[in-house]
Each structure stands twice: as C-alpha cells, then as structure tokens.
Design a protein around this motif. Structure first.
Motif, PDB file in Angstrom:
ATOM      1  N   SER A  10       0.222  -1.306   0.423  1.00 24.09           N
ATOM      2  CA  SER A  10       0.415   0.052  -0.067  1.00 24.09           C
ATOM      3  C   SER A  10       1.094   1.160  -0.262  1.00 24.09           C
ATOM      4  CB  SER A  10      -1.128  -0.054   1.000  1.00 24.09           C
ATOM      5  OG  SER A  10      -0.081   0.022   2.182  1.00 24.09           O
ATOM      6  N   SER A  12      -0.067   5.640   0.680  1.00 24.29           N
ATOM      7  CA  SER A  12      -0.831   7.291   0.590  1.00 24.29           C
ATOM      8  C   SER A  12      -0.080   7.958   0.198  1.00 24.29           C
ATOM      9  CB  SER A  12      -1.427   6.744   1.897  1.00 24.29           C
ATOM     10  OG  SER A  12      -2.701   5.868   1.810  1.00 24.29           O
ATOM     11  N   SER A  19       3.509  10.070  -7.229  1.00 22.52           N
ATOM     12  CA  SER A  19       3.246   9.111  -6.622  1.00 22.52           C
ATOM     13  C   SER A  19       3.687   7.580  -7.248  1.00 22.52           C
ATOM     14  CB  SER A  19       1.524   7.986  -7.531  1.00 22.52           C
ATOM     15  OG  SER A  19       1.277   8.834  -6.442  1.00 22.52           O
ATOM     16  N   TYR A  39      -9.949  -1.490  -9.847  1.00 21.72           N
ATOM     17  CA  TYR A  39     -10.433  -0.045  -9.422  1.00 21.72           C
ATOM     18  C   TYR A  39     -11.539  -1.608  -8.436  1.00 21.72           C
ATOM     19  CZ  TYR A  39     -10.320   4.406 -10.893  1.00 21.72           C
ATOM     20  OH  TYR A  39      -9.747   5.229 -11.003  1.00 21.72           O
ATOM     21  N   PRO A  82      -7.267  12.266  -5.887  1.00 21.64           N
ATOM     22  CA  PRO A  82      -8.371  11.094  -5.661  1.00 21.64           C
ATOM     23  C   PRO A  82      -9.071  10.007  -7.024  1.00 21.64           C
ATOM     24  CG  PRO A  82      -8.641  14.093  -4.821  1.00 21.64           C
ATOM     25  CD  PRO A  82      -7.877  13.203  -6.509  1.00 21.64           C
ATOM     26  N   SER A  85      -6.740   6.792  -6.722  1.00 21.34           N
ATOM     27  CA  SER A  85      -6.738   5.294  -6.138  1.00 21.34           C
ATOM     28  C   SER A  85      -7.788   4.117  -6.197  1.00 21.34           C
ATOM     29  CB  SER A  85      -7.714   5.953  -4.867  1.00 21.34           C
ATOM     30  OG  SER A  85      -7.705   7.383  -3.905  1.00 21.34           O
ATOM     31  N   SER A 107      -1.961  -1.374  -3.805  1.00 20.04           N
ATOM     32  CA  SER A 107      -2.896   0.260  -3.111  1.00 20.04           C
ATOM     33  C   SER A 107      -2.356   1.034  -3.063  1.00 20.04           C
ATOM     34  CB  SER A 107      -3.567  -0.589  -2.007  1.00 20.04           C
ATOM     35  OG  SER A 107      -4.918  -0.257  -2.009  1.00 20.04           O
ATOM     36  N   THR A 109      -3.991   5.069  -2.157  1.00 21.30           N
ATOM     37  CA  THR A 109      -4.352   6.076  -1.751  1.00 21.30           C
ATOM     38  C   THR A 109      -4.267   7.669  -2.265  1.00 21.30           C
ATOM     39  OG1 THR A 109      -5.311   3.723   0.136  1.00 21.30           O
ATOM     40  CG2 THR A 109      -5.744   6.688   0.439  1.00 21.30           C
ATOM     41  N   ILE A 111      -5.319  10.688  -0.907  1.00 22.32           N
ATOM     42  CA  ILE A 111      -5.798  12.045  -0.159  1.00 22.32           C
ATOM     43  C   ILE A 111      -6.036  13.399  -0.961  1.00 22.32           C
ATOM     44  CG2 ILE A 111      -5.601  12.673   2.244  1.00 22.32           C
ATOM     45  CD1 ILE A 111      -3.107  10.474   2.335  1.00 22.32           C
TER      46      ILE A 111
END
Lengths: 112, 113
Positions: A10, A12, A19, A39, A82, A85, A107, A109, A111
């Motif tokens: 994961s 974030s 990213s 997704y 967003p 994600s 994964s 995410t 924010i």
C-alpha cells in the motif's frame, strides 16, 4: 516462485504530489512490461507499457521507468489525483508469447 | 468498456451445483485467458487458448473445465467446487503477435457456499 514482485502492498500520497509505485522482477528474459489499474469489483485496465529497448515511456500524467540492470521498473503519477486511488499491478512477458506474469499489486490512496 | 464482456458478474453456488462463466471479446484478438484473483495473491493464470486451442493449463483442478468454441468466446464450466474456490475470475484476451497487451473483462465474483 514469483517472478514479478511488488513489495509495497500500500501507498498513501497527498493530492497533487507524485506517486511512485515500484516493481521488481527476476527473469532477465522479460522484454515487455505493463502496468494495470484496478478498482474494486472491476477487472484490471491497461495503463501503460514499456519495451525493454526503452528506459522510459510517458503518457500524460503517467511515466514508466525501466532499469534493466537492476531488474526494476517504476510507475510515476504526477500530479496524483483522488481518482487515481486503486490497486496497481505490474506485469511482464517474455518475447511474443502470451504468458504474462503479474505482481501482487500496490494499493494507492490519494488523499484530497 | 474494455471490449471483453463477462457474465454473470456475481454468482453464488453450492458445492454440488454446476454453473458456467461466460466471456466474449469484441477486439478481434486470437488468444483468450482465464485468470483467478484471490485476496493478497498475484493473478493466477488458469487457462490459455490460442486460436481456440488450449495451450496452457496451469495445474488447475478438473472441477474447472474451460471451453473455447471460437476465438471470440470462452467459457469456464464449474462443478463440485469448494469454498476456497471463491474468488474473482477474470477473462482476458490479446493478440498473439507483436507487443501484445492483455485486456481484461470486469470479472465474475464467485462465492461457493
């Protein structure tokens, strides 16, 4: 024996930032690499690919880098949104065959 | 819309039932695949068909039986499954030649009770 590995389950990231998703592989015969985005409750969708004769491929906010000597590829998303994600899978293939090897996914995410 | 359509999207079946998953691709591809995705595992290749001929069977139990009547359609027949077979089953297709990219359907969620 897992030939394609994604060691970070994961990640974030703040919206607007970069990213970076990483993938390592063990088979030096791999010559075509792909990234997929998934997704929940949907199938993976193709995002971007790179041939082993290149070290970079760019498509809009997405850039894939390949370091053959390190057997490592990465996906950069800039700026992150967003809607990015999702779970990201890397995949690799030998030659023109149809045996694709997938990682376990990371994964992401983002924010707001 | 990826060009690969799977039905049903969700299936609940008992261990003694017989059911089938269906896949159709509209991309003109000549290779089709079944993959299984379980939690926290990489995508597992189950079967590969090239020009409707099966070329790979990755040690899949015989309770899973694929059928490929033509290069656009692929079925996965299910019988006497176990609860541990509950997973997302993904169909995919690609061209055989060139820098082929594999395209997935949306998957069929299977729950075995």
């Amino acid at each position: 024996d897992q030939q394609v590995k994604q060691n970070s389950p994961s990640l974030s990231v703040q919206e607007g930032r970069i990213s970076i998703l990483n993938c390592d592989y063990t088979n030096s015969m791999f010559d075509y690499f792909l990234w997929y985005k998934k997704y929940p409750a949907e199938g993976p969708t193709f995002l971007i690919s790179i041939s082993s004769i290149k070290d970079k491929n760019e498509d809009g906010r997405f850039t894939v880098f390949l370091n053959k000597s390190a057997k490592h590829l990465s996906l950069h998303i800039v700026p992150s949104q967003p809607g990015d994600s999702a779970v990201y899978f890397c995949a690799a293939r030998v030659g023109t065959g149809n045996q694709f090897y997938f990682g376990t996914g990371t994964s992401l995410t983002v924010i707001p | 819309e990826t060009g690969v359509t799977q039905t049903p999207r969700h299936l609940v079946m008992g261990m003694t039932n017989k059911k089938s998953l269906k896949c159709e691709q509209h991309l003109g591809h000549n290779a089709m695949y079944w993959y299984k995705q379980s939690a926290k595992k990489p995508l597992e290749l189950m079967f590969v068909y090239n020009f409707k001929e099966q070329t790979e069977n990755n040690s899949v139990p015989s309770r899973f039986s694929p059928e490929c009547p033509n290069s656009s359609h692929l079925f996965l027949h299910l019988h006497t499954l176990q609860p541990e077979d509950s997973a997302l089953y993904l169909c995919a297709s690609s061209q055989l030649q060139g820098r082929n990219t594999i395209y997935f359907g949306e998957g069929s969620w299977l729950t075995v009770v």
